[in-house]
Write a protein that holds these residues in place. Structure first.
Motif, PDB file in Angstrom:
ATOM      1  N   HIS A  19     -83.150 -15.268  -1.801  1.00  0.00           N
ATOM      2  CA  HIS A  19     -81.858 -15.634  -0.870  1.00  0.00           C
ATOM      3  C   HIS A  19     -82.505 -16.075  -0.038  1.00  0.00           C
ATOM      4  O   HIS A  19     -81.132 -16.322   0.726  1.00  0.00           O
ATOM      5  CB  HIS A  19     -81.176 -14.473  -1.961  1.00  0.00           C
ATOM      6  CG  HIS A  19     -80.847 -14.893  -2.944  1.00  0.00           C
ATOM      7  ND1 HIS A  19     -80.431 -15.670  -3.740  1.00  0.00           N
ATOM      8  CD2 HIS A  19     -81.365 -14.206  -3.964  1.00  0.00           C
ATOM      9  CE1 HIS A  19     -79.967 -15.844  -4.634  1.00  0.00           C
ATOM     10  NE2 HIS A  19     -80.772 -14.860  -4.735  1.00  0.00           N
ATOM     11  N   GLY A  20     -83.279 -15.493   0.326  1.00  0.00           N
ATOM     12  CA  GLY A  20     -83.501 -15.759   2.341  1.00  0.00           C
ATOM     13  C   GLY A  20     -82.609 -14.839   3.539  1.00  0.00           C
ATOM     14  O   GLY A  20     -82.231 -15.523   4.589  1.00  0.00           O
ATOM     15  N   ARG A  21     -82.345 -14.095   3.076  1.00  0.00           N
ATOM     16  CA  ARG A  21     -81.258 -12.467   3.573  1.00  0.00           C
ATOM     17  C   ARG A  21     -82.143 -11.946   4.501  1.00  0.00           C
ATOM     18  O   ARG A  21     -83.394 -11.780   4.395  1.00  0.00           O
ATOM     19  CB  ARG A  21     -80.700 -11.585   2.674  1.00  0.00           C
ATOM     20  CG  ARG A  21     -80.217 -11.525   1.411  1.00  0.00           C
ATOM     21  CD  ARG A  21     -79.188 -10.952   1.297  1.00  0.00           C
ATOM     22  NE  ARG A  21     -78.034 -11.615   0.336  1.00  0.00           N
ATOM     23  CZ  ARG A  21     -78.106 -11.469  -1.164  1.00  0.00           C
ATOM     24  NH1 ARG A  21     -79.709 -11.157  -1.178  1.00  0.00           N
ATOM     25  NH2 ARG A  21     -77.377 -11.872  -1.804  1.00  0.00           N
ATOM     26  N   SER A  22     -81.620 -11.508   5.454  1.00  0.00           N
ATOM     27  CA  SER A  22     -82.794 -11.421   6.852  1.00  0.00           C
ATOM     28  C   SER A  22     -81.930  -9.886   7.197  1.00  0.00           C
ATOM     29  O   SER A  22     -80.841  -9.773   7.606  1.00  0.00           O
ATOM     30  CB  SER A  22     -83.427 -11.876   8.138  1.00  0.00           C
ATOM     31  OG  SER A  22     -82.559 -13.099   7.986  1.00  0.00           O
ATOM     32  N   GLY A  23     -82.389  -9.380   8.273  1.00  0.00           N
ATOM     33  CA  GLY A  23     -81.742  -8.113   8.973  1.00  0.00           C
ATOM     34  C   GLY A  23     -81.362  -7.642   8.107  1.00  0.00           C
ATOM     35  O   GLY A  23     -81.295  -7.340   7.291  1.00  0.00           O
ATOM     36  N   LEU A  24     -79.495  -6.780   8.771  1.00  0.00           N
ATOM     37  CA  LEU A  24     -79.010  -5.851   7.754  1.00  0.00           C
ATOM     38  C   LEU A  24     -78.772  -6.327   6.866  1.00  0.00           C
ATOM     39  O   LEU A  24     -78.935  -5.098   5.704  1.00  0.00           O
ATOM     40  CB  LEU A  24     -77.765  -5.850   9.002  1.00  0.00           C
ATOM     41  CG  LEU A  24     -76.659  -4.339   7.951  1.00  0.00           C
ATOM     42  CD1 LEU A  24     -77.876  -2.957   8.362  1.00  0.00           C
ATOM     43  CD2 LEU A  24     -75.797  -4.134   9.081  1.00  0.00           C
ATOM     44  N   GLY A  25     -78.952  -7.328   6.344  1.00  0.00           N
ATOM     45  CA  GLY A  25     -77.488  -7.857   4.553  1.00  0.00           C
ATOM     46  C   GLY A  25     -78.970  -7.742   3.933  1.00  0.00           C
ATOM     47  O   GLY A  25     -78.846  -7.003   3.052  1.00  0.00           O
ATOM     48  N   ARG A  26     -80.538  -8.000   4.461  1.00  0.00           N
ATOM     49  CA  ARG A  26     -81.130  -8.256   3.079  1.00  0.00           C
ATOM     50  C   ARG A  26     -82.130  -5.682   3.135  1.00  0.00           C
ATOM     51  O   ARG A  26     -81.990  -5.594   1.834  1.00  0.00           O
ATOM     52  CB  ARG A  26     -82.661  -8.017   3.815  1.00  0.00           C
ATOM     53  CG  ARG A  26     -83.662  -7.939   3.025  1.00  0.00           C
ATOM     54  CD  ARG A  26     -85.172  -8.422   3.840  1.00  0.00           C
ATOM     55  NE  ARG A  26     -86.079  -7.637   3.943  1.00  0.00           N
ATOM     56  CZ  ARG A  26     -87.026  -7.995   5.240  1.00  0.00           C
ATOM     57  NH1 ARG A  26     -87.429  -8.846   5.531  1.00  0.00           N
ATOM     58  NH2 ARG A  26     -88.075  -6.685   5.416  1.00  0.00           N
ATOM     59  N   TYR A  27     -81.343  -4.967   4.508  1.00  0.00           N
ATOM     60  CA  TYR A  27     -81.941  -4.010   3.632  1.00  0.00           C
ATOM     61  C   TYR A  27     -80.390  -2.834   3.258  1.00  0.00           C
ATOM     62  O   TYR A  27     -80.729  -2.214   2.038  1.00  0.00           O
ATOM     63  CB  TYR A  27     -81.987  -3.472   5.281  1.00  0.00           C
ATOM     64  CG  TYR A  27     -83.391  -3.031   5.746  1.00  0.00           C
ATOM     65  CD1 TYR A  27     -84.484  -3.007   5.704  1.00  0.00           C
ATOM     66  CD2 TYR A  27     -83.132  -4.385   7.434  1.00  0.00           C
ATOM     67  CE1 TYR A  27     -85.425  -3.428   5.887  1.00  0.00           C
ATOM     68  CE2 TYR A  27     -84.180  -4.482   7.824  1.00  0.00           C
ATOM     69  CZ  TYR A  27     -85.854  -4.389   7.384  1.00  0.00           C
ATOM     70  OH  TYR A  27     -87.078  -4.696   7.457  1.00  0.00           O
ATOM     71  N   LEU A  28     -79.071  -3.509   3.218  1.00  0.00           N
ATOM     72  CA  LEU A  28     -77.886  -2.583   2.835  1.00  0.00           C
ATOM     73  C   LEU A  28     -78.442  -3.437   1.272  1.00  0.00           C
ATOM     74  O   LEU A  28     -77.807  -2.722   0.210  1.00  0.00           O
ATOM     75  CB  LEU A  28     -77.269  -3.479   3.346  1.00  0.00           C
ATOM     76  CG  LEU A  28     -76.639  -2.819   5.072  1.00  0.00           C
ATOM     77  CD1 LEU A  28     -76.102  -3.010   5.475  1.00  0.00           C
ATOM     78  CD2 LEU A  28     -76.360  -1.669   4.342  1.00  0.00           C
ATOM     79  N   LEU A  29     -78.639  -4.987   0.845  1.00  0.00           N
ATOM     80  CA  LEU A  29     -78.431  -5.034  -0.546  1.00  0.00           C
ATOM     81  C   LEU A  29     -80.543  -5.377  -1.090  1.00  0.00           C
ATOM     82  O   LEU A  29     -79.200  -4.613  -1.938  1.00  0.00           O
ATOM     83  CB  LEU A  29     -78.394  -6.967  -0.465  1.00  0.00           C
ATOM     84  CG  LEU A  29     -76.823  -7.485   0.664  1.00  0.00           C
ATOM     85  CD1 LEU A  29     -76.613  -8.441   0.212  1.00  0.00           C
ATOM     86  CD2 LEU A  29     -76.145  -6.541  -0.608  1.00  0.00           C
ATOM     87  N   GLY A  30     -80.979  -4.746  -0.282  1.00  0.00           N
ATOM     88  CA  GLY A  30     -82.404  -4.584  -1.041  1.00  0.00           C
ATOM     89  C   GLY A  30     -82.142  -5.887  -2.006  1.00  0.00           C
ATOM     90  O   GLY A  30     -81.986  -6.561  -1.401  1.00  0.00           O
ATOM     91  N   SER A  31     -84.173  -6.124  -2.035  1.00  0.00           N
ATOM     92  CA  SER A  31     -84.126  -7.609  -2.544  1.00  0.00           C
ATOM     93  C   SER A  31     -85.215  -6.612  -3.308  1.00  0.00           C
ATOM     94  O   SER A  31     -85.998  -6.653  -3.734  1.00  0.00           O
ATOM     95  CB  SER A  31     -84.954  -8.156  -1.678  1.00  0.00           C
ATOM     96  OG  SER A  31     -85.380  -9.327  -2.410  1.00  0.00           O
ATOM     97  N   THR A  32     -85.216  -7.479  -4.348  1.00  0.00           N
ATOM     98  CA  THR A  32     -85.923  -7.218  -6.417  1.00  0.00           C
ATOM     99  C   THR A  32     -86.766  -8.161  -6.232  1.00  0.00           C
ATOM    100  O   THR A  32     -87.805  -7.571  -6.165  1.00  0.00           O
ATOM    101  CB  THR A  32     -85.297  -8.132  -7.487  1.00  0.00           C
ATOM    102  OG1 THR A  32     -83.433  -7.000  -7.354  1.00  0.00           O
ATOM    103  CG2 THR A  32     -85.525  -7.960  -8.317  1.00  0.00           C
ATOM    104  N   THR A  33     -86.986  -9.572  -5.828  1.00  0.00           N
ATOM    105  CA  THR A  33     -88.096  -9.529  -5.360  1.00  0.00           C
ATOM    106  C   THR A  33     -88.864  -9.036  -4.361  1.00  0.00           C
ATOM    107  O   THR A  33     -90.095  -9.230  -4.831  1.00  0.00           O
ATOM    108  CB  THR A  33     -87.804 -11.350  -4.816  1.00  0.00           C
ATOM    109  OG1 THR A  33     -86.516 -12.243  -4.938  1.00  0.00           O
ATOM    110  CG2 THR A  33     -88.868 -12.294  -4.401  1.00  0.00           C
ATOM    111  N   GLU A  34     -88.936  -9.016  -3.408  1.00  0.00           N
ATOM    112  CA  GLU A  34     -89.585  -8.099  -2.580  1.00  0.00           C
ATOM    113  C   GLU A  34     -90.159  -6.858  -2.620  1.00  0.00           C
ATOM    114  O   GLU A  34     -91.017  -7.122  -2.381  1.00  0.00           O
ATOM    115  CB  GLU A  34     -88.832  -7.991  -0.793  1.00  0.00           C
ATOM    116  CG  GLU A  34     -89.529  -7.304   0.120  1.00  0.00           C
ATOM    117  CD  GLU A  34     -88.528  -6.824   1.299  1.00  0.00           C
ATOM    118  OE1 GLU A  34     -89.627  -6.080   2.403  1.00  0.00           O
ATOM    119  OE2 GLU A  34     -87.768  -7.028   1.084  1.00  0.00           O
ATOM    120  N   LYS A  35     -89.223  -6.438  -3.708  1.00  0.00           N
ATOM    121  CA  LYS A  35     -90.042  -5.190  -4.186  1.00  0.00           C
ATOM    122  C   LYS A  35     -90.747  -4.975  -5.514  1.00  0.00           C
ATOM    123  O   LYS A  35     -91.969  -5.032  -5.787  1.00  0.00           O
ATOM    124  CB  LYS A  35     -88.764  -4.398  -5.106  1.00  0.00           C
ATOM    125  CG  LYS A  35     -88.185  -3.283  -3.884  1.00  0.00           C
ATOM    126  CD  LYS A  35     -86.431  -3.318  -4.536  1.00  0.00           C
ATOM    127  CE  LYS A  35     -86.092  -2.446  -3.803  1.00  0.00           C
ATOM    128  NZ  LYS A  35     -84.924  -1.860  -3.975  1.00  0.00           N
TER     129      LYS A  35
END
Length: 142
Positions: A109-125
């Motif tokens: 979803h292209g989130r970055s910064g705090l949003g990425r860390y708060l929401l987590g990222s299934t794709t990143e994992k």
């Protein structure tokens, strides 16, 4: 090169964009696409309808999978439809191992910064943990 492609979906527009890439690759390599929805059991998914217990998340998952499978981009490709319950990261990785998946295609979803860390990222994992290549499709923020 690719015989089995895994396309995890959550029913989002990003997942549908990733589907176009997955099915295009499947046609190029004569591969089967496994469309997977993981009903996240960390959410309360059970509701009562009359005397029957209906798992709302599994129903939502089957609808999300059907939208991908019934779309124009899926034409001419062998497809496996799968809905499972569990934690998305764990279930996707287990599915890769258990089904001899050669490639995973997922949206980010292209989130970055705090949003990425708060929401987590299934794709990143999945990118960090997958034993097979992961093709990511970047989509804009909602």
């Amino acid at each position: 090169m690719y015989d089995t492609i895994l396309l995890p979906t959550d029913g989002s527009d990003g997942s549908r964009q990733a589907a176009a890439h997955a099915f295009d690759l499947a046609r190029q390599y004569d591969a089967t696409v496994h469309v997977l929805y993981v009903a996240d059991t960390q959410r309360d998914s059970l509701t009562t309808v009359g005397t029957e217990v209906v798992d709302a998340l599994e129903s939502e998952g089957q609808e999300a999978v059907s939208k991908v499978v019934d779309s124009d981009v899926a034409h001419g490709v062998d497809i496996e439809e799968v809905v499972v319950q569990g934690h998305p990261d764990d279930e996707i990785l287990a599915y890769v191992e258990d089904n001899a998946i050669d490639l995973v295609v997922m949206a980010t979803h292209g989130r970055s910064g705090l949003g990425r860390y708060l929401l987590g990222s299934t794709t990143e994992k999945i990118v960090r943990s997958s034993p097979v290549p992961v093709f990511t499709v970047r989509v804009g923020e909602e």
